[in-house]
Scaffold this active site. Structure first.
Site, PDB file in Angstrom:
ATOM      1  N   GLN A  67       3.060   3.041   9.894  1.00 34.37           N
ATOM      2  CA  GLN A  67       2.898   3.190   8.444  1.00 34.37           C
ATOM      3  C   GLN A  67       4.005   4.075   7.885  1.00 34.37           C
ATOM      4  O   GLN A  67       4.346   5.099   8.482  1.00 34.37           O
ATOM      5  CB  GLN A  67       1.543   3.797   8.100  1.00 34.37           C
ATOM      6  CG  GLN A  67       1.262   3.846   6.594  1.00 34.37           C
ATOM      7  CD  GLN A  67      -0.142   4.333   6.297  1.00 34.37           C
ATOM      8  OE1 GLN A  67      -0.391   5.524   6.236  1.00 34.37           O
ATOM      9  NE2 GLN A  67      -1.071   3.391   6.115  1.00 34.37           N
TER      10      GLN A  67
ATOM     11  N   ASP B  98      -5.910   2.714   8.734  1.00 34.54           N
ATOM     12  CA  ASP B  98      -5.256   3.532   7.703  1.00 34.54           C
ATOM     13  C   ASP B  98      -5.703   4.991   7.758  1.00 34.54           C
ATOM     14  O   ASP B  98      -5.095   5.850   7.125  1.00 34.54           O
ATOM     15  CB  ASP B  98      -5.566   2.934   6.329  1.00 34.54           C
ATOM     16  CG  ASP B  98      -4.715   3.520   5.208  1.00 34.54           C
ATOM     17  OD1 ASP B  98      -3.548   3.853   5.458  1.00 34.54           O
ATOM     18  OD2 ASP B  98      -5.229   3.649   4.081  1.00 34.54           O
TER      19      ASP B  98
ATOM     20  N   SER C  75       0.505   5.465   0.513  1.00 37.28           N
ATOM     21  CA  SER C  75       0.938   4.552   1.562  1.00 37.28           C
ATOM     22  C   SER C  75       1.841   3.492   0.946  1.00 37.28           C
ATOM     23  O   SER C  75       1.542   2.957  -0.126  1.00 37.28           O
ATOM     24  CB  SER C  75      -0.268   3.884   2.224  1.00 37.28           C
ATOM     25  OG  SER C  75      -1.116   4.844   2.808  1.00 37.28           O
TER      26      SER C  75
END
Length: 299
Positions: free
Chosen positions: A291, A217, A241
């Site tokens: 992502q 991440d 996110s």
């Protein structure tokens, strides 16, 4: 010469212990509990990714290994409270095993995820990507905080909270685009860093899969911003996110240096999408990520 954010200033920072973050308490056969072990206000997204994959893997009763994690972030979490992971055993097959994970804190769902596991098998192999240009080795690069100029260090009030919030070491083979964006300079939507967990994590394969999920991440959404000369600290930015995928192509140790290349290939409608590719020192692709996130700027 003064060094406002150099090694002497950051060495005293308490860094999150990844080995403790990846130690889950088992509540019953399908439920586990994880802690943040950090003073940060919010739960780092990579923590819930890593703990989710680890919790799912703890319910696997045969030699299947993690190969993918598909997650949706639903609500932010508080780091001062534990997170519970409830596992649904969707499928136990001869070749593949599927688990659904629900991460919950105080009755609120933080994350929903599906993890897939596969038994090892041989098959056709290829990769059509490799690191380019070939980067300097991490041992030949300075710690990030030591690479900053005095003016950059004086303005890097974002760095100590980042370092205190994630137990990851990172070194950039090129200038981190965030610095150029802070100077008002635009650039291509690409960035890369050597990364590894700060701690050694033992030898269990599942721990290293979860360790990379924890690392994956880091920085990823910020790769969408350089074409707009914007950065994560841009006043008024609403950032979150939304969903995240990890594919694991081969076994590797997340506590050893790997090159994480990131490409923010699309942005629009207040959202951005980035892809990531993780290479070992030999240029072998060992993992991939994608992502999507909210990146909303005031008009």
């Amino acid at each position: 010469m003064s060094d406002p954010l150099g090694t002497s200033a950051t060495a005293s920072l308490s860094r999150p212990p990844v080995s403790s973050i990846l130690e889950l308490a088992q509540l019953d056969s399908n439920s586990f509990r994880g802690e943040s072990h950090t003073g940060a206000r919010r739960v780092y997204g990579g923590q819930t990714l890593g703990q989710s994959l680890l919790a799912a893997g703890r319910t696997i009763e045969h030699e299947h290994h993690a190969h993918s994690l598909h997650a949706n972030f639903v609500h932010p979490g508080r780091s001062d409270l534990p997170v519970d992971y409830h596992i649904e055993r969707v499928r136990d097959g001869a070749s593949f095993t599927t688990r659904h994970i629900r991460a919950v804190q105080g009755g609120r769902t933080l994350l929903l995820a599906t993890a897939s596991f596969q038994r090892d098998e041989e098959g056709l192999r290829h990769q059509d990507v490799e690191p380019f240009p070939v980067p300097p080795l991490p041992e030949d690069l300075p710690h990030f905080q030591d690479s900053l100029t005095l003016s950059e260090a004086a303005e890097a009030n974002w760095l100590p909270p980042l370092m205190a919030g994630v137990g990851i070491e990172f070194r950039f083979p090129e200038e981190y685009p965030r610095l150029a964006c802070r100077r008002g300079e635009d650039g291509p939507p690409r960035q890369r860093a050597w990364i590894r967990t700060l701690e050694r994590l033992g030898d269990e394969r599942l721990i290293h899969a979860a360790g990379f999920a924890y690392c994956s991440d880091l920085f990823l959404l910020s790769a969408t911003l350089p074409p707009h000369a914007r950065h994560i600290d841009t006043p008024g930015l609403q950032l979150a996110s939304m969903n995240h995928t990890v594919w694991l192509h081969a076994p590797f140790r997340s506590d050893e240096w790997h090159l994480y290349e990131q490409h923010g290939y699309w942005m629009g409608g207040g959202r951005g999408i980035s892809t990531g590719r993780l290479f070992d020192r030999k240029g072998t692709l060992v993992a991939s990520t994608t992502q999507e996130g909210l990146l909303r700027f005031p008009l």
